[in-house]
Scaffold this active site. Structure first.
Site, PDB file in Angstrom:
ATOM      1  N   ARG A  45       0.806  -1.226   0.000  1.00 35.61           N
ATOM      2  CA  ARG A  45       0.000   0.000   0.000  1.00 35.61           C
ATOM      3  C   ARG A  45       0.835   1.271   0.000  1.00 35.61           C
ATOM      4  O   ARG A  45       0.571   2.188  -0.782  1.00 35.61           O
ATOM      5  CB  ARG A  45      -0.850   0.105   1.270  1.00 35.61           C
ATOM      6  CG  ARG A  45      -1.986  -0.665   1.445  1.00 35.61           C
ATOM      7  CD  ARG A  45      -2.160  -1.199   2.833  1.00 35.61           C
ATOM      8  NE  ARG A  45      -1.410  -2.430   2.905  1.00 35.61           N
ATOM      9  CZ  ARG A  45      -1.932  -3.601   2.639  1.00 35.61           C
ATOM     10  NH1 ARG A  45      -3.197  -3.707   2.397  1.00 35.61           N
ATOM     11  NH2 ARG A  45      -1.193  -4.672   2.646  1.00 35.61           N
ATOM     12  N   THR A  46       1.805   1.349   0.907  1.00 37.72           N
ATOM     13  CA  THR A  46       2.541   2.605   1.062  1.00 37.72           C
ATOM     14  C   THR A  46       3.307   2.927  -0.222  1.00 37.72           C
ATOM     15  O   THR A  46       3.260   4.051  -0.717  1.00 37.72           O
ATOM     16  CB  THR A  46       3.499   2.510   2.265  1.00 37.72           C
ATOM     17  OG1 THR A  46       2.742   2.089   3.401  1.00 37.72           O
ATOM     18  CG2 THR A  46       4.151   3.832   2.565  1.00 37.72           C
ATOM     19  N   LYS A  73      26.148  -4.177  -2.940  1.00 39.90           N
ATOM     20  CA  LYS A  73      27.603  -4.283  -3.132  1.00 39.90           C
ATOM     21  C   LYS A  73      28.360  -3.654  -1.964  1.00 39.90           C
ATOM     22  O   LYS A  73      29.564  -3.428  -2.042  1.00 39.90           O
ATOM     23  CB  LYS A  73      28.024  -3.561  -4.420  1.00 39.90           C
ATOM     24  CG  LYS A  73      27.442  -4.157  -5.691  1.00 39.90           C
ATOM     25  CD  LYS A  73      28.013  -3.422  -6.892  1.00 39.90           C
ATOM     26  CE  LYS A  73      27.300  -3.800  -8.173  1.00 39.90           C
ATOM     27  NZ  LYS A  73      27.678  -2.892  -9.273  1.00 39.90           N
ATOM     28  N   ARG A  95      11.663   4.084   3.014  1.00 43.85           N
ATOM     29  CA  ARG A  95      11.241   3.086   4.019  1.00 43.85           C
ATOM     30  C   ARG A  95      12.465   2.265   4.364  1.00 43.85           C
ATOM     31  O   ARG A  95      13.155   1.751   3.476  1.00 43.85           O
ATOM     32  CB  ARG A  95      10.132   2.196   3.474  1.00 43.85           C
ATOM     33  CG  ARG A  95       9.909   0.988   4.375  1.00 43.85           C
ATOM     34  CD  ARG A  95       8.676   0.225   4.052  1.00 43.85           C
ATOM     35  NE  ARG A  95       7.488   0.943   4.476  1.00 43.85           N
ATOM     36  CZ  ARG A  95       6.297   0.369   4.662  1.00 43.85           C
ATOM     37  NH1 ARG A  95       6.137  -0.912   4.447  1.00 43.85           N
ATOM     38  NH2 ARG A  95       5.268   1.080   5.052  1.00 43.85           N
ATOM     39  N   HIS A 123       5.601   6.034  11.346  1.00 47.13           N
ATOM     40  CA  HIS A 123       5.055   5.875   9.995  1.00 47.13           C
ATOM     41  C   HIS A 123       4.099   7.056   9.790  1.00 47.13           C
ATOM     42  O   HIS A 123       2.875   6.907   9.821  1.00 47.13           O
ATOM     43  CB  HIS A 123       4.318   4.531   9.908  1.00 47.13           C
ATOM     44  CG  HIS A 123       3.981   4.091   8.528  1.00 47.13           C
ATOM     45  ND1 HIS A 123       4.045   4.920   7.418  1.00 47.13           N
ATOM     46  CD2 HIS A 123       3.531   2.893   8.066  1.00 47.13           C
ATOM     47  CE1 HIS A 123       3.669   4.229   6.352  1.00 47.13           C
ATOM     48  NE2 HIS A 123       3.357   3.007   6.719  1.00 47.13           N
TER      49      HIS A 123
HETATM   50  C1  NCD Z   1       2.293  -1.266   8.066  1.00 49.01           C
HETATM   51  C2  NCD Z   1       3.791  -1.048   8.052  1.00 49.01           C
HETATM   52  O1  NCD Z   1       4.483  -1.438   7.134  1.00 49.01           O
HETATM   53  O2  NCD Z   1       4.219  -0.447   9.009  1.00 49.01           O
HETATM   54  N1  NCD Z   1       1.669  -1.325   6.856  1.00 49.01           N
HETATM   55  C3  NCD Z   1       1.471  -0.181   6.130  1.00 49.01           C
HETATM   56  O3  NCD Z   1       2.365   0.576   5.870  1.00 49.01           O
HETATM   57  N2  NCD Z   1       0.211   0.069   5.725  1.00 49.01           N
HETATM   58  C4  NCD Z   1       1.838  -2.248   9.069  1.00 49.01           C
HETATM   59  C5  NCD Z   1       2.312  -3.664   8.973  1.00 49.01           C
HETATM   60  O4  NCD Z   1       3.204  -4.021   8.222  1.00 49.01           O
HETATM   61  O5  NCD Z   1       1.740  -4.456   9.740  1.00 49.01           O
END
Ligand code: NCD
Length: 296
Positions: A45-46, A73, A95, A123
């Site tokens: 999703r993100t 590397k 991320r 997040h």
């Molecule tokens: C979450 C994450 O990656 O922190 N998902 C997200 O970004 N919607 C939660 C998760 O992985 O459980």
């Protein structure tokens, strides 16, 4: 973030969302801006919603992961992203599994850095999309409302960002989960309930969290069946909330573990609204960052 900054982002996101509902094209505020998506942890999703948001705003987008880049590397994260920034990329969405890495990069890179999840820490765009979803469900009022957050709080960056935002806007938060998955006492500004039933009683919303198995040792939960029985959201438990109480989940869901399919797909669920709001919130965040950098 201040209350004012949060509300500004929510208002901008709402503006994008209503334009899309009317079938209008998004203003191309990021035209000619190059944006890099650097995802060093799995994401559906993100990652997709950041990419969609960037494209809707007219940005030119490059995406990469550690596989296939020079990180494999032995190049440092900072060197890799400095290289990307030197090519002209103005905004980098990151991320990463290490808490604090986006903050570190932001201090050392010329490009703007947006945190798309750093380890167990934060997040922020997920927190903002949760706030937008709850602002709709709660008809604009956070004061006097209470949300229960249930599950693996200790490893959850989603819970940390949501709690910060909710408290800033005046809502109350109750957390509940197995003792092995709770934060240290006083670490988060939330009340602690001993059972899921007590957390849900009279709540205006509940957020179920996935067990972050990748961040815990095996002994933290005896079995998923036991976890589902004691902490899982089921139809009977969600009825303990107020009549208007809604169900949130950041995804990915493990159906039958932290939430039953009946609840995930039921009338109280706003899980897909969260996903829709995610694109709008990310447009708002990208536009604000580009403005701050003098790029739009
Ligand atoms: C979450 C994450 O990656 O922190 N998902 C997200 O970004 N919607 C939660 C998760 O992985 O459980």
């Amino acid at each position: 973030m201040s209350r004012e900054s949060i509300l500004d982002i929510l208002d901008r996101a709402e503006h994008y969302r209503s334009a899309w509902k009317l079938g209008r094209r998004t203003s191309r505020e990021l035209e000619d801006v190059e944006v890099g998506n650097a995802f060093f942890e799995d994401s559906t999703r993100t990652r997709i919603s950041f990419e969609l948001a960037e494209r809707r705003l007219g940005a030119r987008v490059v995406s990469f992961t550690s596989d296939g880049s020079s990180i494999s590397k032995g190049e440092t994260l900072l060197d890799t992203l400095q290289t990307v920034a030197a090519m002209g990329v103005a905004l980098i969405v990151v991320r990463h599994g290490s808490a604090g890495s986006p903050g570190y990069l932001a201090r050392h890179l010329d490009a703007g850095v947006i945190n798309a999840g750093d380890g167990e820490h934060e997040h922020p765009t997920q927190g903002l999309l949760d706030l937008l979803t709850l602002r709709d469900a709660w008809r604009g009022r956070f004061e006097g409302r209470r949300i229960a957050i249930v599950g693996d709080i200790a490893h959850s960056r989603v819970a940390r960002s949501a709690i910060f935002g909710l408290r800033t806007l005046g809502a109350e938060v109750t957390i509940a989960g197995p003792a092995t998955l709770m934060p240290r006492e006083g670490e988060l500004s939330a009340a602690v309930a001993p059972t899921v039933e007590e957390a849900l009683q009279g709540a205006d919303a509940v957020m179920a969290l996935r067990l972050q198995r990748e961040r815990m040792d095996e002994a933290s939960v005896p079995s998923t069946r036991e976890y589902a029985r004691v902490w899982g959201l089921n139809a009977e438990r969600v009825e303990l909330m107020t009549a208007e109480g809604v169900v949130l989940h950041p995804g990915p869901m493990n159906r039958g573990v932290e939430i039953t399919s009946e609840v995930a797909d039921g009338s109280r669920s706003v899980v897909l609204d969260q996903v829709e709001n995610g694109v709008a919130v990310r447009c708002a965040v990208l536009a604000r960052c580009a403005e701050a950098l003098g790029r739009c």
